[in-house]
Design a protein around this motif. Structure first.
Motif: not given
Length: 136
Positions: A33-35, A37-39, A41-42
């Motif tokens: 669900k999340k790439s 990169l998104k993890k 950045l989070g």
């Protein structure tokens, strides 16, 4: 007479329209669900917020220690474990203590050898003790 056998499903994937599942094929697992990169950045966002709260909130909210000098007057209110200190002019209403000595680089209120009260202040590495006498 035997029962008619159903026609066998074609095995050539090119016989099916693009995007249609092949009968009898196991579906591919859903992509994450999340790439990554998104993890990342989070996590970075959480670290930035945590640092802002630790180092910036007190400054924004005015919780920095009062840097009074000997001879200045202050207004001390609040409980002993979390006093609020505000600088005042010595003749101004609300000024209830006069700073008689400042001990730098210490958090030891017992280091005050003058005055009737002591108030330790600390902001990051900056720490000091205000030795106080009541304003008369």
């Amino acid at each position: 007479m035997s029962a008619p056998t159903p026609p066998s499903a074609p095995q050539d994937p090119q016989q099916f329209p693009q995007g249609q599942p092949i009968p009898g094929a196991v579906p591919a697992p859903e992509p994450a669900k999340k790439s990554i990169l998104k993890k990342i950045l989070g996590v970075v966002g959480l670290i930035v917020v945590a640092l802002a709260v630790k180092f910036g909130a007190a400054y924004v909210l005015g919780d920095t220690p009062v840097r009074a000098e000997a001879g200045d007057c202050v207004k001390v209110t609040g409980p002993d474990e979390a006093p609020e200190v505000e600088t005042k002019k010595c003749g101004e209403a609300g000024a209830n203590y006069k700073v008689v000595k400042v001990i730098e680089n210490s958090f030891d209120v017992n280091a005050c050898t003058v005055g009737e009260a002591a108030l330790a202040q600390q902001w990051d590495a900056d720490k000091f003790v205000l030795c106080l006498d009541p304003v008369k």
